[in-house]
Design an enzyme around this catalytic site. Structure first.
Site, PDB file in Angstrom:
ATOM      1  N   LYS A  54       0.844  -1.206   0.000  1.00 43.22           N
ATOM      2  CA  LYS A  54       0.000   0.000   0.000  1.00 43.22           C
ATOM      3  C   LYS A  54       0.879   1.257   0.000  1.00 43.22           C
ATOM      4  O   LYS A  54       0.628   2.213  -0.741  1.00 43.22           O
ATOM      5  CB  LYS A  54      -0.929   0.007   1.221  1.00 43.22           C
ATOM      6  CG  LYS A  54      -2.056  -1.018   1.126  1.00 43.22           C
ATOM      7  CD  LYS A  54      -2.814  -1.179   2.442  1.00 43.22           C
ATOM      8  CE  LYS A  54      -3.832  -2.308   2.335  1.00 43.22           C
ATOM      9  NZ  LYS A  54      -4.529  -2.605   3.597  1.00 43.22           N
ATOM     10  N   GLN A 100      -4.563  -1.277   9.853  1.00 41.24           N
ATOM     11  CA  GLN A 100      -4.444  -2.565   9.164  1.00 41.24           C
ATOM     12  C   GLN A 100      -5.048  -3.682  10.021  1.00 41.24           C
ATOM     13  O   GLN A 100      -4.725  -3.817  11.197  1.00 41.24           O
ATOM     14  CB  GLN A 100      -2.953  -2.850   8.873  1.00 41.24           C
ATOM     15  CG  GLN A 100      -2.714  -4.139   8.114  1.00 41.24           C
ATOM     16  CD  GLN A 100      -3.314  -4.126   6.702  1.00 41.24           C
ATOM     17  OE1 GLN A 100      -3.219  -3.139   5.978  1.00 41.24           O
ATOM     18  NE2 GLN A 100      -3.952  -5.231   6.315  1.00 41.24           N
ATOM     19  N   ASP A 123     -10.580   3.428   4.527  1.00 45.33           N
ATOM     20  CA  ASP A 123     -10.941   2.012   4.379  1.00 45.33           C
ATOM     21  C   ASP A 123     -12.456   1.839   4.393  1.00 45.33           C
ATOM     22  O   ASP A 123     -12.967   0.756   4.097  1.00 45.33           O
ATOM     23  CB  ASP A 123     -10.332   1.191   5.535  1.00 45.33           C
ATOM     24  CG  ASP A 123      -9.200   0.284   5.070  1.00 45.33           C
ATOM     25  OD1 ASP A 123      -9.065   0.091   3.844  1.00 45.33           O
ATOM     26  OD2 ASP A 123      -8.464  -0.233   5.931  1.00 45.33           O
TER      27      ASP A 123
END
Ligand code: NAD
Length: 299
Positions: A54, A100, A123
């Site tokens: 990422k 994460q 996200d």
């Protein structure tokens, strides 16, 4: 019949290519590059590797990505307060914030995700963004679900009036994807079935799918006899399996046999994974742009 390969890598490259000049223009407007802050807890190898890719992708399009590595022993309260501090820009401007997953078992992941300010929640896991998506007025859409929809749109797969079957009902993939495919408009208007671990007649349901999406985490769960000839198959699963002394990544779909009967199929690796990252970049750009627009309005 050999299925068309839904090449996520190629599409992700195209998305990056289109995004880079927009990021550059925004950076010169703000006077700094847009910035993504990633919170990584513990040392799970797969998570570290996802974070690395990422950050590398962010760099390629001109977005700064900084990783906050937090020890596994952290508590929910500590993590919530760290994320809140990042959200108040105490560690530099944070246009997008990503925690994460998975978090260690002793941490309340929901509490941590809800500590991310919804307008930086790139996200799309905050309850506010999940609610907006469910009401058909999405703001930040979870990246993997958005990536699957983009893949279908790019390949010209008609979703309207089709039966889409999603295997998996997680908050991060299956559920938001069901909402997207059932939503009004391009890439939506499908009739959606969601299967899960308690679905008793999985094969009967998957055999009815015009579009079959597997998001389970079981290697090669979807075999050729479960797929209607001519279906479009999207494999979200990422599973590491041992192959002699080495290991390799496989999806949830038994690729070779299924590709002889499907019309189109996404590979693993090189399918949904790169698109998940590309959607994260788009969300981060949007978050930075919205913030800039707001600050201009306030002036
Ligand atoms: P999860 O474990 O949260 O959810 C799995 C889902 O599968 C659950 O809803 C469960 O009910 C269902 N399930 C389990 N066994 C089943 C069975 N036998 N039959 C039918 N349904 C069953 O997983 P997740 O986070 O949604 O991830 C799913 C997979 O997708 C994993 O392999 C994960 O690594 C992968 N993933 C890939 C990406 C990507 O970018 N490509 C992103 C996120 C997750």
């Amino acid at each position: 019949m050999t299925a068309q390969r839904l090449d996520g890598r190629k599409l992700a490259k195209k998305i990056e290519h289109e995004l880079a000049p927009k990021v550059a223009a925004l950076a010169s407007e703000i006077g700094r590059p847009p910035r993504l802050v990633v919170v990584l807890v513990g040392d799970v190898a797969a998570s570290a590797s996802y974070v690395k890719s990422k950050a590398a992708a962010a760099k390629r399009v001109g977005i700064t990505a900084d990783v906050f590595s937090i020890p596994e022993s952290t508590t929910t309260a500590e993590l919530v307060s760290t994320v809140e501090a990042i959200g108040r820009d105490e560690h530099g401007p944070a246009d997008g914030i990503l925690v994460q997953l998975p978090l260690p078992d002793h941490v309340d992941a929901r509490a941590v995700l809800d500590a991310v300010p919804p307008d930086r929640d790139v996200d799309g896991f905050h309850a506010v963004n999940a609610g907006l998506l469910s009401q058909g007025r999405p703001h930040f859409i979870p990246c993997t679900a958005a990536g699957v929809q983009r893949m279908l749109l790019d390949a010209g797969v008609e979703t309207r009036g089709k039966h889409a079957v999603i295997v998996g009902r997680s908050d991060i993939v299956g559920k938001p994807l069901a909402l997207l495919l059932a939503s009004r408009g391009p890439g939506g208007d499908a009739t959606v079935s969601v299967c899960h671990s308690h679905t008793s007649n999985l094969k009967e349901v998957t055999q009815q799918a015009d579009i079959l999406i597997a998001a389970v985490g079981i290697p090669q769960l979807i075999t050729a006899d479960m797929v209607k000839p001519g279906a479009v198959v999207v494999d979200v699963g990422i599973n590491r399996v041992l192959d002699g002394d080495t290991s390799r990544l496989v999806g949830d779909v038994d690729y070779d046999p299924v590709s002889t009967i499907a019309e189109a199929i996404s590979p693993v690796p090189g399918g949904v994974g790169p698109l998940t990252v590309a959607m994260l970049l788009e969300n981060t750009f949007s978050a930075a742009k919205e913030r800039q627009n707001l600050s201009q309005t306030a002036e």
